[in-house]
Design an enzyme around this catalytic site. Sequence first.
Site, short mmCIF file in Angstrom:
data_model
loop_
_atom_site.label_atom_id
_atom_site.label_comp_id
_atom_site.label_asym_id
_atom_site.label_seq_id
_atom_site.Cartn_x
_atom_site.Cartn_y
_atom_site.Cartn_z
N MET A 150 0.91 -1.31 -0.05
CA MET A 150 -0.06 0.00 0.01
C MET A 150 0.88 1.24 -0.03
SD MET A 150 -3.43 -0.87 2.11
CE MET A 150 -2.71 -0.58 3.67
N HIS B 37 9.50 -3.46 3.24
CA HIS B 37 8.74 -3.41 1.85
C HIS B 37 10.26 -3.96 1.10
CE1 HIS B 37 5.63 -0.87 3.34
NE2 HIS B 37 4.90 -1.66 2.91
N GLN C 35 -10.34 -2.84 2.33
CA GLN C 35 -10.03 -3.39 3.34
C GLN C 35 -9.64 -2.50 4.74
OE1 GLN C 35 -5.93 -4.30 1.38
NE2 GLN C 35 -4.91 -4.05 3.36
N ASP D 138 2.30 -9.11 8.73
CA ASP D 138 0.84 -9.43 8.67
C ASP D 138 0.51 -10.92 8.79
OD1 ASP D 138 -0.31 -6.42 7.98
OD2 ASP D 138 1.43 -6.66 6.93
N GLN E 269 -2.85 -12.33 7.72
CA GLN E 269 -2.98 -12.02 6.29
C GLN E 269 -2.64 -13.00 5.59
OE1 GLN E 269 -2.71 -8.08 4.17
NE2 GLN E 269 -0.68 -8.76 3.62
N VAL F 214 11.00 -7.02 9.47
CA VAL F 214 12.06 -6.23 9.49
C VAL F 214 11.54 -5.34 10.37
CG1 VAL F 214 13.29 -4.58 8.32
CG2 VAL F 214 12.71 -6.74 6.90
N SER G 140 6.46 -0.41 9.87
CA SER G 140 5.29 -0.11 9.35
C SER G 140 5.13 1.14 8.69
CB SER G 140 4.07 -0.17 10.37
OG SER G 140 2.85 0.13 10.24
N SER G 141 4.15 1.30 7.79
CA SER G 141 3.95 2.48 7.25
C SER G 141 3.26 3.68 8.22
CB SER G 141 3.16 2.28 5.97
OG SER G 141 3.55 1.33 5.00
P1 AMP Z 1 1.43 -2.97 3.32
O1 AMP Z 1 2.09 -2.01 2.55
O2 AMP Z 1 1.55 -2.47 4.91
O3 AMP Z 1 0.24 -3.51 3.18
O4 AMP Z 1 2.57 -4.11 3.30
C1 AMP Z 1 2.93 -4.73 2.07
C2 AMP Z 1 3.72 -5.91 2.57
O5 AMP Z 1 4.73 -5.63 3.14
C3 AMP Z 1 2.73 -7.09 3.21
O6 AMP Z 1 3.08 -8.16 2.66
C4 AMP Z 1 3.26 -6.75 4.69
O7 AMP Z 1 3.21 -7.81 5.44
C5 AMP Z 1 4.86 -6.51 4.22
N1 AMP Z 1 5.55 -5.87 5.42
C6 AMP Z 1 5.12 -4.58 6.08
N2 AMP Z 1 5.85 -4.34 7.04
C7 AMP Z 1 6.76 -5.35 6.97
C8 AMP Z 1 8.14 -5.66 8.06
N3 AMP Z 1 8.42 -4.70 8.94
N4 AMP Z 1 8.94 -6.51 7.67
C9 AMP Z 1 8.34 -7.34 6.62
N5 AMP Z 1 7.28 -7.40 5.89
C10 AMP Z 1 6.55 -6.10 5.97
#
Ligand code: AMP
Length: 282
Positions: free
Chosen positions: A30, A37, A61, A150, A153, A176, A185-186
């Site tokens: 996202m 990411h 979502q 997630d 998910q 990470v 996290s974003s």
């Molecule tokens: P999002 O943009 O938050 O929907 O995340 C996109 C993808 O990146 C999803 O598969 C998340 O699980 C993964 N993701 C987000 N944060 C992390 C993190 N800290 N470490 C590893 N993967 C991540």
Amino acid sequence: MEIFKQIAPLRAYLKIQKERKLSIGLVPTMGALHPGHLTLIGNSRAENDLTVCSIYVNPTQFNNASDLAKYPRLLEKDSAMLEEAGCDVLFAPANEAMYAAASELKMDFGDLDKILEGKFRPGHFSGVGLVVSKLFNIVQPDVAYFGQKDYQQFAVITRLKEELLFDLRLKAVPIVREKDGLAMSSRNMRLAPDQRQRAIVFYQSLLLAKSLLEQGKSWKQIEEEVKRKCEAQPEVKLEYIALADRKNLNPLNNVTDRSAAVLLIAGYVGEIRLIDNLLLEE
Ligand code: AMP
């Protein structure tokens, strides 16, 4: 890096790449990208000829309108980060490309979307299932990469792949973290500096729960202790801490097999909702 906002030109481009027998990795996101990411992008690049990253803040979502409105959108910066990371294709569609105006399709994953995140975010996994199905149909990747961050998910998407017979491999990439342990996290960028300090309480709670389990404390006692720890912090509200079966996420009350259990946590710092999890054994 090639950038597509429309589905048809992306499909045409990918058709040519597939005719050239190039393998394709897909990383759905996202946006508001961070090193978590980029680790997914790195995994895809290492294992495929071509990496496609999608950036789409998927409205279906979000169960909270303000969370959707305030979700960070940083397409230009993200695009530069992807270019730098060696991503080959960015797909950044608008809502009109992804959803028909009268779209009403819903998905139901049975018990799996009624517990944990599904309980606190009704409809969330229906939205995830829909958008991931659309992305799988558009890109038809060989492998799709998701983060263990997630956790539920990934379980939902595994079920989705099995039920809808998507012909691809799924890969989960470990979480990470920031130096102090906070899962990247974003949403972290929306935390004020004092909130950012307090946000670490969720990861610390996972570590505490793990160590109390090892000391033989009952799950009820552990839940209470974690709740106390979290809510001793101003602005922190715990939604749940759970001990669950790694495969189906059914709740556990004790651990008989460490390799089969995962701890999951979710809560708020101010109005920012954060999640994290910890495998009892890697
Ligand atoms: P999002 O943009 O938050 O929907 O995340 C996109 C993808 O990146 C999803 O598969 C998340 O699980 C993964 N993701 C987000 N944060 C992390 C993190 N800290 N470490 C590893 N993967 C991540």
